[in-house]
Design a protein around this motif. Structure first.
Motif, PDB file in Angstrom:
ATOM      1  N   UNK B 137       1.009  -1.904  -0.117  1.00 30.62           N
ATOM      2  CA  UNK B 137       0.174   0.036  -0.133  1.00 30.62           C
ATOM      3  C   UNK B 137       0.949   1.162  -0.231  1.00 30.62           C
ATOM      4  N   UNK B 138       2.105   1.175   0.272  1.00 29.25           N
ATOM      5  CA  UNK B 138       3.279   2.326   0.237  1.00 29.25           C
ATOM      6  C   UNK B 138       2.942   3.276  -1.644  1.00 29.25           C
ATOM      7  N   UNK B 139       3.336   3.624  -1.465  1.00 30.53           N
ATOM      8  CA  UNK B 139       3.437   5.216  -2.445  1.00 30.53           C
ATOM      9  C   UNK B 139       4.834   5.139  -2.697  1.00 30.53           C
ATOM     10  N   UNK B 140       5.229   5.783  -4.109  1.00 31.76           N
ATOM     11  CA  UNK B 140       6.438   5.115  -4.735  1.00 31.76           C
ATOM     12  C   UNK B 140       7.646   5.702  -4.365  1.00 31.76           C
ATOM     13  N   UNK B 141       7.925   6.722  -3.383  1.00 29.54           N
ATOM     14  CA  UNK B 141       8.653   7.084  -2.893  1.00 29.54           C
ATOM     15  C   UNK B 141       9.477   5.910  -1.716  1.00 29.54           C
ATOM     16  N   UNK B 142       8.360   5.967  -1.185  1.00 28.80           N
ATOM     17  CA  UNK B 142       8.466   5.782   0.657  1.00 28.80           C
ATOM     18  C   UNK B 142       8.778   3.755   0.116  1.00 28.80           C
ATOM     19  N   UNK B 143       8.284   2.768  -1.073  1.00 25.24           N
ATOM     20  CA  UNK B 143       8.816   2.020  -1.303  1.00 25.24           C
ATOM     21  C   UNK B 143      10.140   2.205  -1.735  1.00 25.24           C
ATOM     22  N   UNK B 156      25.408  -3.680   6.503  1.00 26.26           N
ATOM     23  CA  UNK B 156      25.723  -4.126   5.338  1.00 26.26           C
ATOM     24  C   UNK B 156      26.970  -3.764   5.430  1.00 26.26           C
ATOM     25  N   UNK B 157      28.185  -3.853   5.369  1.00 30.13           N
ATOM     26  CA  UNK B 157      29.658  -2.474   5.421  1.00 30.13           C
ATOM     27  C   UNK B 157      29.490  -1.889   3.801  1.00 30.13           C
ATOM     28  N   UNK B 158      28.594  -2.318   3.060  1.00 26.33           N
ATOM     29  CA  UNK B 158      28.588  -1.364   1.954  1.00 26.33           C
ATOM     30  C   UNK B 158      26.880  -1.392   1.439  1.00 26.33           C
ATOM     31  N   UNK B 159      27.204  -0.658   0.565  1.00 30.07           N
ATOM     32  CA  UNK B 159      25.704  -0.726   0.557  1.00 30.07           C
ATOM     33  C   UNK B 159      25.421  -0.477  -0.407  1.00 30.07           C
ATOM     34  N   UNK B 160      25.034  -1.426  -2.617  1.00 30.49           N
ATOM     35  CA  UNK B 160      24.701  -0.997  -3.288  1.00 30.49           C
ATOM     36  C   UNK B 160      22.927  -0.424  -3.592  1.00 30.49           C
ATOM     37  N   UNK B 161      23.076   0.434  -4.496  1.00 31.74           N
ATOM     38  CA  UNK B 161      21.952   1.536  -4.101  1.00 31.74           C
ATOM     39  C   UNK B 161      21.244   1.945  -5.470  1.00 31.74           C
ATOM     40  N   UNK B 162      20.505   0.931  -6.573  1.00 31.47           N
ATOM     41  CA  UNK B 162      20.281   1.069  -8.026  1.00 31.47           C
ATOM     42  C   UNK B 162      18.826   2.163  -7.782  1.00 31.47           C
ATOM     43  N   UNK B 163      19.298   2.776  -8.057  1.00 28.28           N
ATOM     44  CA  UNK B 163      18.869   4.541  -8.421  1.00 28.28           C
ATOM     45  C   UNK B 163      17.314   4.734  -7.417  1.00 28.28           C
ATOM     46  N   UNK B 164      17.712   4.336  -6.593  1.00 27.88           N
ATOM     47  CA  UNK B 164      16.360   4.508  -5.384  1.00 27.88           C
ATOM     48  C   UNK B 164      16.236   6.091  -6.442  1.00 27.88           C
TER      49      UNK B 164
END
Lengths: 339, 242
Positions: B137-143, B156-164
């Motif tokens: 039920x979340x909005x896209x920004x919240x997802x 994590x010691x390393x965070x991989x962010x794919x187009x957040x």
């Protein structure tokens, strides 16, 4: 804040708890007020409620569709019956080996499916294939009677609970204990680390894996738990009916009958399979009764009825009767509501 | 500065098509590195190679000197790399909190301990008030925030962010940039991000690696990279003209 989400998927309200306790009490005293026929119907209801719960561990919790659960029923039934008939080993000891054999079979299917990426419908086909192979195979195993059937010795009036020999009321209470046990076990599993991982795998396998869940292990444990529980239902069946025919025990129709209560009641819910069995089995029985009373001979009408019931549910209440009923009657707290 | 993540000559072909070709770069501990490039440049494939979704044809991935090549995604997670998905993958029927609990269970044996940790992470990402809602039920920004929360919960010691940041409105981008900057500065979290929002790339990253047609065409400080003629031609050109 701590209430609702702790009780996954949502908490039971006071009213829900009261209803649950009342239902349990009603089932405990039922044999004292019900006649023999009603007790036998209720025993059937409880049996389907139980195996429905067992199936639910795979499909409902972990998203693994098995259409061959009759395999585990049959293995449980035949192993315990063979131990009893050939070696005089009672069901309470025999069930251990019965469950073990079913788990091994489940793990073979699971290994083939999960190692080689057999998913969804194809996995379901694999489960059917194994059940069918067992059905045809057991037709030829003369040690357990082959296609002519395997029979347990019956003594009229015997009362020997240690060997699961006794009155229908004994079986009724054993079935009730199985249902209650499975309910508590399912609940405990859902609230455990493993339960969370199962749900994650069911919802989004890739994201679950990226969150550290070993997909293979999570799925294999689901199959193992489900097949072991189902085998116990098979042990019960063998000693309740005292006769086993591969054509019936391993049949595709039986596999489907096992999954109907959960679908009708609500896949993935704790109460769904139990409620579904209480809806389907009595309706089926009533239908049979009415047809016979009307002097009609219409074989297969019950199957037709089950089919129709399934269509109605899938169209109008795809998530099952229980989630809807629980909402309407205020039996559970919805996610997002305050504690 | 010691490199936390070392990617060496990574290559991957799909049916003969070179998706990633001999890509090397390193992410120093405590820094933020942005991976940019046009669509189809091999950014997400590079991510998937690091995260263990599929093994590389050639090359090596090491985290703190430990070889991760050929490990499965759950093993890579346990080794200390958390990731988000470009197309968000929430556990839809579970509550927001339970989504994050699943992440926290990567390190915790007890559900109770995982829940305590999940609540802290939700607080951090400003999702606490949504904790008991079903994730679907979340909005896209919240997802998107939930993706980050679940990954963070695996500690994590390393965070991989794919187009957040993709698909977020400018104010939402700013909020997320603040959160990421805070995680990096205050907790020393190392971040490798795929990003198209250049404003955020310039604001956040210490270094930028540019991919084009599966090859690395630039690697350096953000200001240098955006001035590189090859980068302007292949990727920034269009945006620079806008």
């Amino acid at each position: 804040m701590s209430g609702p989400s702790r009780m996954m998927p949502s908490g039971v309200t006071g009213r829900g708890m009261m209803l649950l306790v009342l239902a349990a009490l009603g089932l405990v005293i039922a044999p004292f007020v019900a006649d023999r026929y009603l007790v036998s119907v209720l025993t059937t209801v409880l049996w389907f409620a139980y195996v429905g719960q067992a199936w639910n561990v795979m499909m409902g919790f972990s998203g693994l569709l098995s259409l061959g659960h009759a395999l585990y029923v049959g293995l449980g039934a035949y192993v315990s019956a063979a131990l009893f008939v050939h070696f005089g080993i009672g069901p309470w000891a025999g069930m251990v080996l019965a469950m073990l054999v079913a788990v091994v079979a489940g793990c073979v299917i699971g290994f083939l499916g999960f190692r080689f990426g057999v998913k969804g419908v194809h996995f379901a086909l694999l489960t059917i294939a194994f059940a069918e192979v067992a059905r045809i195979g057991f037709d030829h195993i003369t040690w357990v009677g082959g296609s002519g059937g395997f029979f347990l010795p019956v003594e009229a009036g015997a009362s020997d609970p240690l060997n699961l020999r006794g009155s229908p009321v004994l079986f009724y209470y054993v079935a009730l204990a199985l249902v209650v046990g499975a309910l508590f076990l399912s609940r405990a599993l859902l609230h455990s680390r493993l339960g969370y991982q199962w749900l994650a795998v069911r919802e989004e396998p890739d994201a679950a894996e990226a969150s550290g869940v070993d997909l293979f292990r999570a799925r294999m444990t689901a199959v193992a738990v489900s097949s072991a529980l189902t085998a116990l239902g098979g042990v019960f069946q063998a000693f309740y009916f005292n006769n086993l025919f591969p054509e019936q025990v391993f049949s595709m129709g039986r596999s489907i009958e096992i999954i109907l209560p959960a679908i009708v009641g609500g896949i993935g819910t704790l109460v769904g399979p139990i409620l579904g069995a209480f809806i389907l089995t009595p309706l089926g029985e009533a239908l049979t009764f009415l047809i016979e009373a009307g002097g009609l001979d219409l074989p297969g009408l019950k199957q037709l009825f089950y089919g129709a019931a399934l269509v109605v549910i899938v169209v109008f209440r795809p998530e099952g009767v229980w989630p809807w009923l629980a909402r309407r009657l205020g039996l559970v707290r919805q996610p997002g509501e305050g504690a | 500065m010691a490199a936390l993540l070392e990617v060496e000559r990574l290559s991957k072909r799909f049916r003969g098509l070179k998706a990633v070709s001999e890509v090397s770069f390193s992410v120093p501990e405590g820094r933020i590195l942005a991976l940019i490039g046009p669509n189809g440049a091999g950014k997400t494939t590079t991510f998937n190679l690091i995260a263990g979704v599929f093994p590389p044809d050639e090359g090596r991935v090491t985290l703190k000197g430990r070889n991760l090549t050929g490990l499965k995604p759950n093993q890579v997670c346990t080794a200390g790399i958390g990731r988000t998905f470009q197309i968000v993958k929430p556990f839809g029927q579970l509550t927001v909190e339970d989504n994050v609990v699943v992440g926290a269970l990567a390190r915790e044996r007890s559900v109770e301990a995982a829940r305590v940790q999940a609540r802290a992470v939700l607080e951090r990402l400003e999702l606490a008030d949504q904790a008991n809602r079903p994730a679907r039920s979340l909005t896209l920004p919240d997802r998107k925030r939930l993706e980050v929360a679940r990954a963070l919960a695996t500690r994590p010691t390393l965070l991989l962010l794919d187009e957040v940041l993709a698909g977020l409105r400018p104010t939402e981008v700013d909020r997320m940039v603040e959160v990421l900057r805070d995680l990096n500065r205050r907790e020393g979290l190392t971040i490798l991000m795929i990003e198209h929002v250049m404003r955020a790339v310039m604001a956040l990253s210490d270094r930028v690696v540019v991919l084009d047609h599966g090859e690395k065409i630039a690697d350096g400080a953000p200001a240098e990279v955006v001035a590189d003629p090859r980068v302007v031609e292949s990727y920034l050109g269009a945006e620079a003209l806008e």
